[in-house]
Design a protein around this motif. Structure first.
Motif, PDB file in Angstrom:
ATOM      1  N   ALA A 260       0.806  -1.219   0.000  1.00  0.00           N
ATOM      2  CA  ALA A 260       0.000   0.000   0.000  1.00  0.00           C
ATOM      3  C   ALA A 260       0.839   1.269   0.000  1.00  0.00           C
ATOM      4  O   ALA A 260       0.291   2.372   0.060  1.00  0.00           O
ATOM      5  CB  ALA A 260      -0.920   0.007   1.216  1.00  0.00           C
ATOM      6  N   THR A 280      -1.392   4.126   2.165  1.00  0.00           N
ATOM      7  CA  THR A 280      -2.779   4.195   2.608  1.00  0.00           C
ATOM      8  C   THR A 280      -2.921   3.263   3.795  1.00  0.00           C
ATOM      9  O   THR A 280      -3.020   2.046   3.637  1.00  0.00           O
ATOM     10  CB  THR A 280      -3.742   3.779   1.484  1.00  0.00           C
ATOM     11  OG1 THR A 280      -3.505   4.600   0.342  1.00  0.00           O
ATOM     12  CG2 THR A 280      -5.188   3.922   1.937  1.00  0.00           C
ATOM     13  N   SER A 282      -0.545   2.605   5.719  1.00  0.00           N
ATOM     14  CA  SER A 282       0.653   1.779   5.657  1.00  0.00           C
ATOM     15  C   SER A 282       1.866   2.656   5.933  1.00  0.00           C
ATOM     16  O   SER A 282       1.753   3.712   6.554  1.00  0.00           O
ATOM     17  CB  SER A 282       0.735   1.135   4.272  1.00  0.00           C
ATOM     18  OG  SER A 282       1.787   0.211   4.205  1.00  0.00           O
TER      19      SER A 282
END
Length: 501
Positions: A260, A280, A282
């Motif tokens: 991500a 995102t 992450s």
């Protein structure tokens, strides 16, 4: 700042009775050694009416690229005193004065996404989504001659989609972005051309956009970062090292970045390379790696969509909207504020006490997007913000190495007597945007009494107390001032306290 004392060197001060709450920030050895940062005091700077995506400087000029149609003077409100500038502007790197250099970049999506100066400083390469540079027809890439600000008609590679990254290394210009062909030949998201725009044999195939490039000729590699998962047919999440001539994969970086996360920025200082990650939910922080081996030096644990990194004199500056940095040395816990500008120790990732800030601003609400450091040690920052350090300022700002002009706020002083001839004074520590240690000066009856130096941050301001010994039953007036070593606050108080008899 470069000309000042180490940021975290604590002064040794003897006191009669001193109780200080422990500072919760972790301090690494490099922070204790005190890498100097520039100031956190913004200089008077022109503004844009849109987003600044990229910055570069050469020969005393700072070039600004983005998605905007006008610029306005420092302090001017939106819509007032505006001067037309279409996605490109140039400023004197020292004075900040708006310059006449102003080719308009139009057509396509009408945006400039990448700026890069040639090694000899004679040419500024421009990438983005546009079909005209001034009056010259181009295809998402162009060059401007820095001597006279003319668009170079000899460098017009035909690129089929947005150029998001440019790196000029020797006589080679590397392009990265969304494209699938350059000069009529297949080039999947990365390519290399000569200084005359001829396509080079360099070829690598990536499955998603390239957003950042940094070259290290001394180590025989070109690092590319972006959204991709596959490079030259093999797994390589968001980062890869390529051969600078052939484009063959020289190294991948398994487990460096989760699925991500993407790489938004790359930079190197000749010894280490640094990446800016956006994820995102992450990994959103920064990683430092060793150029010669590709080994990871460190990785921080902050969240907050890092957009760009810039190493300078042992300090890594970055732009993001950082939050939840509590497990990174010197870092801060999750709280309601997001920190948009950071400085870290190159040696050990410690977050240094340098906290100028912007807001999230317009567009995607990221805040700052780009940085460049001039030879005069002025850090220019661009993005989508509309305020800096709580004051209105859109799109652009800059910070000098000196002088430090911001005085810390004086805290509220209180006092009480709890024993015969003893008066205890206490206050909540103040904080400063570019100094981790402040000195508090106490006065009794208008005469200097004691200086106490302690560390603090905006999220961790311990209570400090000092017990004064006086004649039992006597009354005294106390006041307090605070200094960062260069700037003194006003003196507060007075507070009147009568000692128990």
């Amino acid at each position: 700042m470069t000309s000042r004392r180490p940021r975290l060197a604590a002064a040794s001060v003897a006191v009669t009775t001193l109780a200080v709450a422990a500072l919760s920030t972790a301090a690494g050895p490099a922070a204790a050694a005190g890498e100097p940062t520039i100031t956190a005091d913004p200089m008077s700077t022109w503004q844009t009416n849109g987003v600044v995506w990229t910055l570069a400087h050469a020969n005393g000029v700072v070039y600004v690229g983005g998605t905007f149609s006008k610029v306005r003077p420092p302090g001017a409100a939106p819509g007032t005193s505006e001067v037309a500038r279409t996605n490109f502007a140039a400023f004197d790197a020292t004075t900040g004065k708006l310059l006449d250099c102003a080719p308009a970049f139009t057509g396509g999506a009408g945006t400039v996404r990448a700026l890069e100066v040639s090694p000899d400083g004679k040419r500024l390469y421009v990438g983005g989504s546009f079909s005209r540079a001034g009056t010259v027809s181009v295809s998402n890439a162009a060059a401007v001659n820095t001597a006279d600000c003319t668009v170079a008609t000899s460098w017009r590679p035909v690129v089929t989609a947005t150029v998001r990254a440019i790196e000029s290394s020797g006589s080679t210009v590397y392009l990265g972005g969304d494209f699938g062909a350059v000069q009529g030949q297949t080039r999947q998201r990365v390519a290399a051309v000569t200084g005359t725009g001829s396509l080079l044999p360099f070829r690598a195939t990536l499955d998603a956009p390239v957003r950042a490039i940094t070259a290290s000729p001394a180590h025989g590699k070109v690092l590319v970062g972006g959204d991709f998962n596959v490079v030259n047919g093999a797994s390589s999440r968001a980062l890869a090292a390529l051969d600078p001539t052939s484009g063959a994969t020289k190294k991948t970086f398994p487990n460096w970045l989760p699925s991500a996360s993407a790489v938004k920025g790359l930079a190197n200082d000749g010894t280490y390379f640094y990446l800016a990650a956006e994820g995102t939910g992450s990994f959103d922080g920064r990683i430092a790696g060793v150029l010669s081996t590709g080994a990871m030096k460190w990785r921080d644990a902050c969240l907050g969509a890092t957009q760009a990194v810039l190493p300078h004199k042992g300090v890594l500056y970055s732009v993001s909207h950082a939050h939840n940095c509590g497990t990174t040395p010197g870092g801060f816990p999750e709280h309601s504020n997001r920190q948009h500008l950071l400085a870290q120790s190159v040696a050990d990732k410690t977050i240094l006490p340098w906290f100028p800030d912007t807001n999230d601003g317009i567009g995607e609400g990221i805040g700052p997007r780009a940085m460049t450091m001039t030879t005069g040690e002025i850090l220019w920052v661009g993005g989508e913000f509309t305020s800096v350090n709580g004051k209105a300022q859109q799109g652009l700002t800059r910070f000098p190495a000196s002088p430090d002009t911001g005085a810390p706020q004086v805290p509220i002083l209180s006092g009480a007597s709890t024993a015969a001839g003893k008066i205890t004074l206490s206050w909540k520590a103040s904080w400063d945007r570019d100094d981790g240690t402040l000195t508090y000066r106490l006065y009794r009856d208008g005469v200097f009494l004691k200086a106490l130096s302690r560390s603090s941050r905006y999220w961790d301001r311990p209570t400090i107390s000092y017990t004064d010994t006086v004649t039992p039953g006597s009354q005294h007036r106390y006041s307090l001032e605070v200094t960062d070593g260069e700037n003194m606050s006003g003196r507060n108080g007075p507070v009147y306290v009568t000692a128990l008899g």
